[in-house]
Design a protein around this motif. Structure first.
Motif, PDB file in Angstrom:
ATOM      1  N   CYS A   1      -6.741   6.517  -5.637  1.00  0.00           N
ATOM      2  CA  CYS A   1      -6.320   7.914  -5.613  1.00  0.00           C
ATOM      3  C   CYS A   1      -5.240   8.026  -4.551  1.00  0.00           C
ATOM      4  N   TYR A   2      -4.792   9.249  -4.242  1.00  0.00           N
ATOM      5  CA  TYR A   2      -3.861   9.412  -3.133  1.00  0.00           C
ATOM      6  C   TYR A   2      -4.652   9.853  -1.910  1.00  0.00           C
TER       7      TYR A   2
ATOM      8  N   GLU B   1       0.901  20.290   7.533  1.00  0.00           N
ATOM      9  CA  GLU B   1       1.802  19.353   8.215  1.00  0.00           C
ATOM     10  C   GLU B   1       1.058  18.394   9.142  1.00  0.00           C
ATOM     11  N   LYS B   2      -0.234  18.635   9.388  1.00  0.00           N
ATOM     12  CA  LYS B   2      -1.000  17.767  10.275  1.00  0.00           C
ATOM     13  C   LYS B   2      -1.502  16.506   9.577  1.00  0.00           C
ATOM     14  N   LEU B   3      -1.497  16.504   8.247  1.00  0.00           N
ATOM     15  CA  LEU B   3      -2.087  15.381   7.531  1.00  0.00           C
ATOM     16  C   LEU B   3      -1.266  14.101   7.699  1.00  0.00           C
ATOM     17  N   VAL B   4      -1.974  12.978   7.728  1.00  0.00           N
ATOM     18  CA  VAL B   4      -1.369  11.657   7.879  1.00  0.00           C
ATOM     19  C   VAL B   4      -1.639  10.876   6.605  1.00  0.00           C
ATOM     20  N   ASP B   5      -0.638  10.110   6.107  1.00  0.00           N
ATOM     21  CA  ASP B   5      -0.890   9.341   4.893  1.00  0.00           C
ATOM     22  C   ASP B   5      -1.521   7.996   5.228  1.00  0.00           C
ATOM     23  N   LEU B   6      -1.877   7.237   4.187  1.00  0.00           N
ATOM     24  CA  LEU B   6      -2.714   6.040   4.334  1.00  0.00           C
ATOM     25  C   LEU B   6      -2.147   5.004   5.300  1.00  0.00           C
ATOM     26  N   VAL B   7      -0.877   4.686   5.188  1.00  0.00           N
ATOM     27  CA  VAL B   7      -0.330   3.566   5.973  1.00  0.00           C
ATOM     28  C   VAL B   7       0.083   3.975   7.382  1.00  0.00           C
TER      29      VAL B   7
ATOM     30  N   VAL C   1      -9.190  12.971   3.077  1.00  0.00           N
ATOM     31  CA  VAL C   1      -8.698  13.954   2.103  1.00  0.00           C
ATOM     32  C   VAL C   1      -8.156  13.181   0.903  1.00  0.00           C
ATOM     33  N   VAL C   2      -8.495  13.611  -0.326  1.00  0.00           N
ATOM     34  CA  VAL C   2      -8.044  12.878  -1.500  1.00  0.00           C
ATOM     35  C   VAL C   2      -7.376  13.800  -2.513  1.00  0.00           C
ATOM     36  N   THR C   3      -6.450  13.210  -3.269  1.00  0.00           N
ATOM     37  CA  THR C   3      -5.878  13.840  -4.453  1.00  0.00           C
ATOM     38  C   THR C   3      -6.149  12.894  -5.612  1.00  0.00           C
ATOM     39  N   THR C   4      -6.850  13.371  -6.627  1.00  0.00           N
ATOM     40  CA  THR C   4      -7.301  12.506  -7.714  1.00  0.00           C
ATOM     41  C   THR C   4      -6.625  12.858  -9.036  1.00  0.00           C
ATOM     42  N   PHE C   5      -6.693  11.921  -9.979  1.00  0.00           N
ATOM     43  CA  PHE C   5      -6.136  12.142 -11.311  1.00  0.00           C
ATOM     44  C   PHE C   5      -6.889  13.254 -12.046  1.00  0.00           C
TER      45      PHE C   5
ATOM     46  N   ALA D   1       0.819  -1.217   0.000  1.00  0.00           N
ATOM     47  CA  ALA D   1       0.000   0.000   0.000  1.00  0.00           C
ATOM     48  C   ALA D   1       0.850   1.263   0.000  1.00  0.00           C
ATOM     49  N   ASP D   2       1.941   1.276   0.770  1.00  0.00           N
ATOM     50  CA  ASP D   2       2.786   2.466   0.834  1.00  0.00           C
ATOM     51  C   ASP D   2       3.447   2.746  -0.504  1.00  0.00           C
ATOM     52  N   GLU D   3       3.959   1.699  -1.144  1.00  0.00           N
ATOM     53  CA  GLU D   3       4.617   1.853  -2.446  1.00  0.00           C
ATOM     54  C   GLU D   3       3.614   2.275  -3.521  1.00  0.00           C
ATOM     55  N   VAL D   4       2.438   1.654  -3.507  1.00  0.00           N
ATOM     56  CA  VAL D   4       1.406   1.992  -4.481  1.00  0.00           C
ATOM     57  C   VAL D   4       0.975   3.441  -4.315  1.00  0.00           C
ATOM     58  N   GLN D   5       0.772   3.873  -3.076  1.00  0.00           N
ATOM     59  CA  GLN D   5       0.351   5.248  -2.827  1.00  0.00           C
ATOM     60  C   GLN D   5       1.394   6.267  -3.272  1.00  0.00           C
ATOM     61  N   GLU D   6       2.662   5.974  -3.018  1.00  0.00           N
ATOM     62  CA  GLU D   6       3.718   6.897  -3.431  1.00  0.00           C
ATOM     63  C   GLU D   6       3.757   7.013  -4.957  1.00  0.00           C
ATOM     64  N   ASN D   7       3.607   5.864  -5.632  1.00  0.00           N
ATOM     65  CA  ASN D   7       3.624   5.880  -7.097  1.00  0.00           C
ATOM     66  C   ASN D   7       2.400   6.609  -7.666  1.00  0.00           C
ATOM     67  N   ILE D   8       1.252   6.432  -7.000  1.00  0.00           N
ATOM     68  CA  ILE D   8       0.036   7.118  -7.439  1.00  0.00           C
ATOM     69  C   ILE D   8       0.223   8.627  -7.354  1.00  0.00           C
TER      70      ILE D   8
END
Length: 595
Positions: free
Chosen positions: A357-358, A383-389, A400-404, A24-31
């Motif tokens: 998405c991210y 700076e408060k945001l946390v990523d998926l993993v 929160v999302v970032t989409t294509f 999941a971490d690798e996929v999210q970074e690539n996305i």
């Protein structure tokens, strides 16, 4: 990867799911890298990134936003400017979101490949279900699907609901006609824009195939209950169609008539007698499992505001059919799937798919509220945001999302709680939609909209020297369709003149005045979809809201911090309010609605 998405089916789809979630971490970074690379030259990202493709700079520079921040760009594209304002790929349509707080629906940008991402998620549902309930390929699914009215933007882009977009797409129309996609409803009935004719034909098809149906459902629980109410009113006509082999003359849509002629190929009086015997019983308890005796479960969204319909669904199935909520999605993006679909409705959790998405998350307090150092008006510190993993078990977050398609660090508004992990991908329980106080179907009314509407309506009391002292609200789903209830406490002002009587017409006009000020989606549900009933004002005796405050304080509230709740969910509070009702008034007509 995009070109292969539609190839993933069955076991292959599950293998892809395992692969994505394990990394999941690798996929999210690539996305995120891919999204930035595609969109870094857009007007929006250039403003913050100055052409950089660096992930760290994206997280440091790009702000967390809400719809009002991105709306000017979306509106410019809708008016004919180039998609490159926000997206490196052409915007092909605008998806109309139901989560609006203004007069018109929100428009979410969508690009062509988004359809493949949605289809990838749909293709996961049956392989997951088949792990828990085998042999689902040995019968049909009676899923009631509907399209909504379409619009166009000023430049001609389609503007429509996300499900309407999917049902009209080649991905749905040209889907593999295997056993898992064997629906009782013909596509022509699903795509009929007349909801009554569509409902009639889909129910008729489901009844004709009643002994083959293994799965029942609709997208939302409210839609399935609406279908049951429709069946209660029309079963005599439906039985007559089956008995004679001829479709009722009220169905005038040529595509519906053509598709149903194959299903009603000959008279079947025996089947009509079976259905008539069941539908004519004095109680409809267990009706779903009686009409479709081989059904193994009911599929529908039963989380969030739809949870209020669980008791009704259990009544109509007599508790014999599990209630299954399979996926988590929105107009902005599709998010994830339920890996344990037979869990108790209260325990439904969704595994977020890292290839959609991210994802980022705003940490919330223990009760799902913003933390003290995050001011809603000033925005959320980046700076408060946390990523998926890196979310933590048991904690609450806002998604929160970032989409294509060009949404960058966009706040969805959903409050989620982490309940576990599937490999490295977290699983979330949907808690609520931020700020929504009332919802019956697709409508989502927040406290601000409710207050604004009531502020307008209460002016009608002024000529009668009457004053609205206090109010609260309740989404009443005890009957179909459900409707909004407002509890009003009114007092007459002291005046030297004799007070003009406050008759029923005044309160009825107050009802319609509130509805006229509520948002586009509510008015559509009331006027076009008929999925929400007329708004009701219940006048309560003087002093009722003081008693309400006493009740909450007696249960541990603080008199210093007490605020009248603008939506009531406590059964004790509702009992108190209803015991003090002096009179009740309903909207005399539908609110104005322009498609």
């Amino acid at each position: 990867m995009e070109g292969k998405r539609l190839e993933y089916r069955g076991e292959e789809a599950l293998k892809e799911l395992e692969k994505f979630t394990a990394k999941a971490d690798e996929v999210q970074e690539n996305i995120l890298k891919e999204i930035i690379a595609r969109n870094c030259e857009t007007e929006y990202l250039k403003k913050y990134m100055e052409g950089s493709k660096d992930v760290l700079e994206f997280k440091q520079r790009v702000p967390v936003i809400t719809y009002k921040d991105i709306h000017p760009y979306i509106q410019r594209i809708a008016n004919g400017e180039d998609s490159s304002l926000i997206s490196g790929h052409p915007i092909t349509e605008m998806l109309c979101s139901s989560g609006t707080s203004g007069g018109e629906p929100k428009m979410m940008p969508s690009i062509a490949e988004d359809l493949n991402r949605r289809t990838f998620l749909y293709n996961l549902i049956m392989p997951i279900m088949n792990q828990y309930i085998p042999d689902l390929d040995e019968g049909k699914a009676m899923f009631l699907y509907f399209v909504k009215a379409e619009m166009s933007t000023p430049c001609g882009l389609p503007a429509r609901a996300v499900l309407t977009s999917y049902y009209k797409s080649k991905n749905f129309r040209c889907r593999a006609r295997d056993a898992f996609n064997d629906f009782t409803s013909p596509d022509q009935a699903i795509l009929c824009t007349d909801s009554n004719q569509s409902m009639y034909c889909q129910l008729l098809a489901g009844l004709v195939h009643r002994h083959q149906v293994l799965r029942l459902g609709a997208v939302f629980a409210s839609a399935l209950l609406r279908a049951i109410s429709f069946l209660e009113r029309h079963w005599v006509h439906l039985c007559n169609d089956i008995r004679t082999g001829h479709l009722d003359s009220s169905i005038t849509d040529p595509e519906c008539r053509s598709s149903m002629s194959t299903i009603l190929s000959s008279p079947n009086p025996h089947l009509a007698d079976e259905i008539e015997e069941i539908c004519s019983r004095p109680s409809w308890k267990g009706m779903l499992s009686q009409l479709w005796p081989r059904a193994k479960y009911i599929e529908a969204v039963i989380t969030g505001s739809m949870a209020q319909y669980i008791p009704s669904l259990e009544y109509y199935s007599e508790g014999k059919l599990p209630l299954v909520c399979t996926m988590y999605a929105s107009s902005e993006c599709y998010f994830g799937v339920n890996m344990k679909p037979l869990c108790d409705p209260a325990d439904v959790a969704f595994t977020l798919l890292p290839n959609m998405c991210y994802f980022e998350f705003i940490p919330l307090g223990e009760n799902g509220t913003l933390l003290m150092d995050m001011d809603e008006e000033k925005g959320v510190p980046k700076e408060k945001l946390v990523d998926l993993v890196h979310v933590r078990l048991g904690c609450y977050y806002e998604l929160v999302v970032t989409t294509f398609a060009g949404l960058n660090r966009y706040r969805i508004g959903d409050v989620l709680q982490v309940t576990g992990f599937h490999n490295r991908a977290p699983q979330f329980r949907f808690i609520c939609r931020r700020n929504v106080v009332l919802s019956i179907d697709n409508d989502k009314t927040n406290e601000e909209d409710l207050h604004r509407s009531i502020t307008i309506a209460k002016k009608l009391l002024e000529p009668y020297n009457a004053l609205l002292v206090e109010y609260t609200s309740y989404a009443d789903t005890s009957s179909l369709p459900g409707h909004y209830v407002l509890y009003w406490e009114i007092t007459h002002c002291i005046s030297t003149d004799s007070p003009t009587p406050l008759d029923s017409k005044v309160l009825e006009e107050c009802c319609i005045a509130v509805e006229e000020e509520l948002d586009y989606i509510y008015r559509r549900c009331r006027t076009h979809d008929k999925s929400v009933g007329p708004l009701e004002i219940r006048l309560v005796q003087p002093g009722t809201f003081e008693d309400l405050m006493d009740l909450f304080i007696s249960q541990g509230g603080s008199i210093n911090q007490y605020k009248t709740p603008r939506c009531i969910k406590s059964s004790n509070a509702l009992k108190l309010l209803n015991s003090n009702v002096e009179a009740s008034f309903f909207s005399p007509r539908d609110p104005r609605w322009i498609p």
